[in-house]
Design an enzyme around this catalytic site. Structure first.
Site, mmCIF file in Angstrom:
data_model
loop_
_atom_site.group_PDB
_atom_site.id
_atom_site.type_symbol
_atom_site.label_atom_id
_atom_site.label_comp_id
_atom_site.label_asym_id
_atom_site.label_seq_id
_atom_site.Cartn_x
_atom_site.Cartn_y
_atom_site.Cartn_z
ATOM 1 N N ASP A 122 -9.905 15.521 -0.583
ATOM 2 C CA ASP A 122 -9.300 15.336 0.751
ATOM 3 C C ASP A 122 -8.831 13.884 0.870
ATOM 4 O O ASP A 122 -9.211 13.024 0.077
ATOM 5 C CB ASP A 122 -10.322 15.659 1.854
ATOM 6 C CG ASP A 122 -9.752 15.450 3.260
ATOM 7 O OD1 ASP A 122 -8.627 15.925 3.528
ATOM 8 O OD2 ASP A 122 -10.404 14.799 4.092
ATOM 9 N N SER A 123 -8.050 13.638 1.918
ATOM 10 C CA SER A 123 -7.595 12.276 2.196
ATOM 11 C C SER A 123 -8.766 11.368 2.570
ATOM 12 O O SER A 123 -8.630 10.159 2.587
ATOM 13 C CB SER A 123 -6.609 12.310 3.358
ATOM 14 O OG SER A 123 -7.296 12.760 4.523
ATOM 15 N N CYS A 148 -7.626 19.754 2.127
ATOM 16 C CA CYS A 148 -6.814 18.949 3.040
ATOM 17 C C CYS A 148 -5.576 19.774 3.372
ATOM 18 O O CYS A 148 -4.775 20.074 2.478
ATOM 19 C CB CYS A 148 -6.421 17.650 2.336
ATOM 20 S SG CYS A 148 -5.318 16.587 3.281
ATOM 21 N N GLU A 199 -13.108 9.081 10.429
ATOM 22 C CA GLU A 199 -13.294 8.266 9.221
ATOM 23 C C GLU A 199 -14.207 7.067 9.502
ATOM 24 O O GLU A 199 -14.888 6.580 8.613
ATOM 25 C CB GLU A 199 -11.935 7.748 8.711
ATOM 26 C CG GLU A 199 -11.105 8.783 7.990
ATOM 27 C CD GLU A 199 -11.659 9.157 6.625
ATOM 28 O OE1 GLU A 199 -12.022 8.247 5.861
ATOM 29 O OE2 GLU A 199 -11.750 10.364 6.330
ATOM 30 N N CYS A 208 -6.926 20.876 10.443
ATOM 31 C CA CYS A 208 -7.175 19.665 9.649
ATOM 32 C C CYS A 208 -8.671 19.675 9.369
ATOM 33 O O CYS A 208 -9.475 19.954 10.270
ATOM 34 C CB CYS A 208 -6.771 18.423 10.440
ATOM 35 S SG CYS A 208 -7.424 16.874 9.772
ATOM 36 N N HIS A 250 -10.819 17.506 8.981
ATOM 37 C CA HIS A 250 -11.662 16.557 9.724
ATOM 38 C C HIS A 250 -12.168 17.167 11.042
ATOM 39 O O HIS A 250 -13.221 16.778 11.545
ATOM 40 C CB HIS A 250 -10.872 15.282 10.074
ATOM 41 C CG HIS A 250 -10.712 14.318 8.929
ATOM 42 N ND1 HIS A 250 -9.885 14.557 7.871
ATOM 43 C CD2 HIS A 250 -11.292 13.108 8.692
ATOM 44 C CE1 HIS A 250 -9.937 13.527 7.035
ATOM 45 N NE2 HIS A 250 -10.784 12.630 7.508
HETATM 46 N N1 DGL Z 1 -8.118 16.228 6.468
HETATM 47 C C1 DGL Z 1 -6.714 16.300 6.293
HETATM 48 C C2 DGL Z 1 -6.167 17.676 6.654
HETATM 49 O O1 DGL Z 1 -6.855 18.668 6.529
HETATM 50 C C3 DGL Z 1 -5.814 15.237 6.814
HETATM 51 C C4 DGL Z 1 -6.337 14.048 7.494
HETATM 52 C C5 DGL Z 1 -5.403 12.874 7.357
HETATM 53 O O2 DGL Z 1 -4.483 12.717 8.157
HETATM 54 O O3 DGL Z 1 -5.619 12.127 6.406
HETATM 55 O O4 DGL Z 1 -5.044 17.811 7.056
#
Ligand code: DGL
Length: 253
Positions: free
Chosen positions: A12-13, A75, A153, A184, A186
């Site tokens: 993931d990011s 992600c 984060e 997302c 997160h």
């Molecule tokens: N967790 C990521 C997703 O599922 C993206 C979060 C980011 O913007 O880095 O889209």
């Protein structure tokens, strides 16, 4: 040649993909996992598609070069812009990508009012419009959430700051959605805060469990399921003790 004991690499990011890792571990506890979060470059969601594609390819290349039997792109943003390319580049590898759980939402509410909360990149990519076209009867609203990934984060998921931001974004939708898709990885970490704002009349759905099941299916087909392992290794491009601590706190929370 991949082996059963090799890693399922989860990417993931940043720390968001840990919500998917949790589902994977709960479904397949005897697997060995390598989680890589690219927090040094997060958020991906505000970048150009080209930048996200480049970062995803770089990280995927690094992970697939190791003792990896499957790559889970945990992600939505990276999946939206790079999954097709990854599959073309590595046709013989097991590669799974998470997508917004719109099918799950429309299965429950075929003509329902469905919000998709996701990053700017995910919301503007063609992959999502193609997905939406499959469910023409649903009334879909896009809900961007700028700033939310950054707070998660920073380990501020349950903070007043996060609650304020979520209230600003979501209060206008109270009583107006049958389901909200958390598009997302997160966002499941602020699910309770979201539920408080939207109330019990809105189902909150994400693709984590479905992605874990899909990973198990792919590994079973490839004869690569492991019944003898059970480890989680976490790496992060930030490389600080704080980000590793946060990663394990989210995994165990
Ligand atoms: N967790 C990521 C997703 O599922 C993206 C979060 C980011 O913007 O880095 O889209």
């Amino acid at each position: 040649m991949a082996n059963r004991e090799d890693y399922i690499a989860v990417f993931d990011s940043g720390v968001g993909g840990i919500s998917v890792l949790k589902e994977l571990v709960s479904l397949m506890p005897k697997e060995n996992y390598l989680y890589f979060g690219d927090s040094a470059n997060a958020p991906y969601g505000d970048k150009t598609a080209e930048q996200v594609r480049e970062l995803t390819l770089q990280n995927a290349q690094m992970l697939l070069a190791g003792k990896t039997k499957a790559l889970v792109v945990a992600c939505n943003t990276a999946t939206a812009v790079a999954i097709d390319l990854l599959r073309r580049q590595y046709p013989d590898r097991v590669i799974i990508g998470i997508e917004p759980a719109l099918k799950m939402a429309t299965d429950r509410f075929p003509t329902g009012r469905i919000g998709i909360m996701a990053t700017q990149v995910t919301l503007r990519e063609e992959k999502l419009s193609h997905l939406q076209e499959q469910f023409p009867r649903a009334q879909v609203t896009h809900i961007p959430a700028p700033g939310l990934v950054e707070l998660i984060e920073q380990g501020k998921a349950g903070s007043p700051e996060t609650k304020q931001l979520l209230t600003r974004i979501l209060a206008p939708y109270r009583g107006k959605l049958d389901a909200l898709v958390l598009g997302c990885t997160h966002y499941p970490f602020v699910k309770e805060e979201i539920a408080e704002i939207l109330g019990t009349g809105t189902a909150l759905l994400d693709g984590g469990a479905g992605t874990a099941r899909q990973t198990r299916r792919c590994l079973a087909e490839a004869g690569l399921l492991n019944e003898a392992g059970g480890s989680v290794t976490v790496e992060n491009s930030l490389g600080t003790p704080e980000i590793l601590q946060l990663s394990f706190a989210l995994l165990e929370g």
